[in-house]
Motif scaffolding. Structure first.
Motif, PDB file in Angstrom:
ATOM      1  N   LEU A   1       0.827  -1.199   0.000  1.00 51.72           N
ATOM      2  CA  LEU A   1       0.000   0.000   0.000  1.00 51.72           C
ATOM      3  C   LEU A   1       0.866   1.256   0.000  1.00 51.72           C
ATOM      4  O   LEU A   1       0.584   2.219  -0.729  1.00 51.72           O
ATOM      5  N   ARG A   2       1.917   1.271   0.797  1.00 46.74           N
ATOM      6  CA  ARG A   2       2.831   2.413   0.792  1.00 46.74           C
ATOM      7  C   ARG A   2       3.439   2.617  -0.593  1.00 46.74           C
ATOM      8  O   ARG A   2       3.597   3.753  -1.047  1.00 46.74           O
ATOM      9  N   THR A   3       3.769   1.523  -1.251  1.00 47.29           N
ATOM     10  CA  THR A   3       4.384   1.602  -2.573  1.00 47.29           C
ATOM     11  C   THR A   3       3.487   2.325  -3.560  1.00 47.29           C
ATOM     12  O   THR A   3       3.958   3.042  -4.454  1.00 47.29           O
TER      13      THR A   3
ATOM     14  N   THR B   1       9.610   3.634 -12.483  1.00 44.93           N
ATOM     15  CA  THR B   1       8.462   4.371 -13.033  1.00 44.93           C
ATOM     16  C   THR B   1       8.608   5.884 -12.848  1.00 44.93           C
ATOM     17  O   THR B   1       7.652   6.633 -13.042  1.00 44.93           O
ATOM     18  N   GLY B   2       9.813   6.324 -12.467  1.00 43.06           N
ATOM     19  CA  GLY B   2      10.077   7.746 -12.342  1.00 43.06           C
ATOM     20  C   GLY B   2       9.693   8.359 -11.010  1.00 43.06           C
ATOM     21  O   GLY B   2       9.702   9.588 -10.873  1.00 43.06           O
ATOM     22  N   GLN B   3       9.384   7.527 -10.029  1.00 46.60           N
ATOM     23  CA  GLN B   3       9.035   8.024  -8.704  1.00 46.60           C
ATOM     24  C   GLN B   3      10.244   7.946  -7.773  1.00 46.60           C
ATOM     25  O   GLN B   3      11.189   7.200  -8.036  1.00 46.60           O
TER      26      GLN B   3
ATOM     27  N   ARG C   1      10.272  -3.362  -4.364  1.00 41.58           N
ATOM     28  CA  ARG C   1       9.230  -2.365  -4.576  1.00 41.58           C
ATOM     29  C   ARG C   1       9.825  -0.961  -4.711  1.00 41.58           C
ATOM     30  O   ARG C   1       9.332  -0.147  -5.491  1.00 41.58           O
ATOM     31  N   ARG C   2      10.879  -0.683  -3.952  1.00 40.56           N
ATOM     32  CA  ARG C   2      11.541   0.616  -4.101  1.00 40.56           C
ATOM     33  C   ARG C   2      12.109   0.758  -5.505  1.00 40.56           C
ATOM     34  O   ARG C   2      11.996   1.815  -6.135  1.00 40.56           O
ATOM     35  N   ASP C   3      12.719  -0.322  -6.003  1.00 39.73           N
ATOM     36  CA  ASP C   3      13.276  -0.298  -7.359  1.00 39.73           C
ATOM     37  C   ASP C   3      12.175  -0.086  -8.398  1.00 39.73           C
ATOM     38  O   ASP C   3      12.368   0.636  -9.381  1.00 39.73           O
ATOM     39  N   GLU C   4      11.016  -0.714  -8.168  1.00 33.93           N
ATOM     40  CA  GLU C   4       9.901  -0.563  -9.105  1.00 33.93           C
ATOM     41  C   GLU C   4       9.413   0.882  -9.141  1.00 33.93           C
ATOM     42  O   GLU C   4       9.071   1.404 -10.209  1.00 33.93           O
TER      43      GLU C   4
END
Length: 221
Positions: free
Chosen positions: A37-39, A72-74, A65-68
């Motif tokens: 959910l945080r992601t 995506t530019g986030q 998830r951080r890498d994902e």
């Protein structure tokens, strides 16, 4: 802006003990759900009481998830937001480290020296309200900064205030298989409480999780 409130509470509706000490309510499956959910969110929001009691980092735990997010530019982690009328957040708190951008919502009544100290830690200060943070004004400023999907993780005073302002869109509650008790133990929505014009919810889904249940609601408008 879309505001999601997420909380884990005991079977009798408590967030922690009367001493404000966290007790393990949920388990690994719910921890994983919250990390997902945080992601998906632009910011994670808590009140200063949560910062003082637990010193949370409010970051995404999974490196995948951080890498994902980065792909995506986030930013690797969503922004952290602390509702802190009097600027009581410690300058060495985990929420003001370099892991993510941090916004502190303060009132005009917050001591100038405390605001200066926190600003020197690269925290972004949003001043709204005279004595207490005006959440409508503060959340509008967050939206202007590009924070559209916001996850609120506590505590009870902040959650009540957000309901009172009509800012909540969804409520996720994990109800765990334990009883904490205590008339002074914090609940999901503390504050003054409603005596009329109660917020009404529509039940979306209930699922078993970690020997408890996850209940998802949307606010009726």
């Amino acid at each position: 802006m879309h505001v999601i409130v997420n909380a884990a509470m005991s079977a009798d509706g408590k967030l922690s003990t009367r001493e404000r000490v966290q007790h393990a309510i949920s388990g690994p499956d719910d921890f994983e759900r919250v990390d997902r959910l945080r992601t998906e969110c632009d910011a994670v929001v808590v009140g200063v009481g949560t910062v003082l009691a637990d010193d949370p980092s409010l970051t995404v735990k999974s490196s995948t998830r951080r890498d994902e997010r980065v792909e995506t530019g986030q930013p690797a982690n969503p922004a952290r937001v602390v509702a802190d009328s009097r600027a009581r957040t410690p300058t060495d708190a985990s929420v003001v480290n370099d892991d993510a951008e941090t916004y502190l919502l303060v009132s005009e009544n917050a001591p100038a020296d405390r605001r200066a100290e926190l600003a020197s830690n690269d925290a972004r200060l949003v001043t709204a309200g005279a004595e207490r943070v005006d959440l409508l004004v503060a959340f509008a400023a967050l939206q202007e900064a590009g924070l559209e999907t916001v996850l609120v993780e506590g505590g009870g005073e902040l959650i009540f205030s957000l309901f009172e302002c009509g800012l909540v869109d969804e409520l996720y509650t994990f109800v765990g298989p334990t009883v904490i008790g205590g008339r002074d133990a914090p609940t999901l929505a503390d504050g003054d409480g409603f005596v009329d014009s109660f917020p009404e919810l529509s039940l979306d889904r209930v699922e078993e999780l970690d020997e408890g249940v996850l209940i998802r609601w949307t606010l009726r408008r």
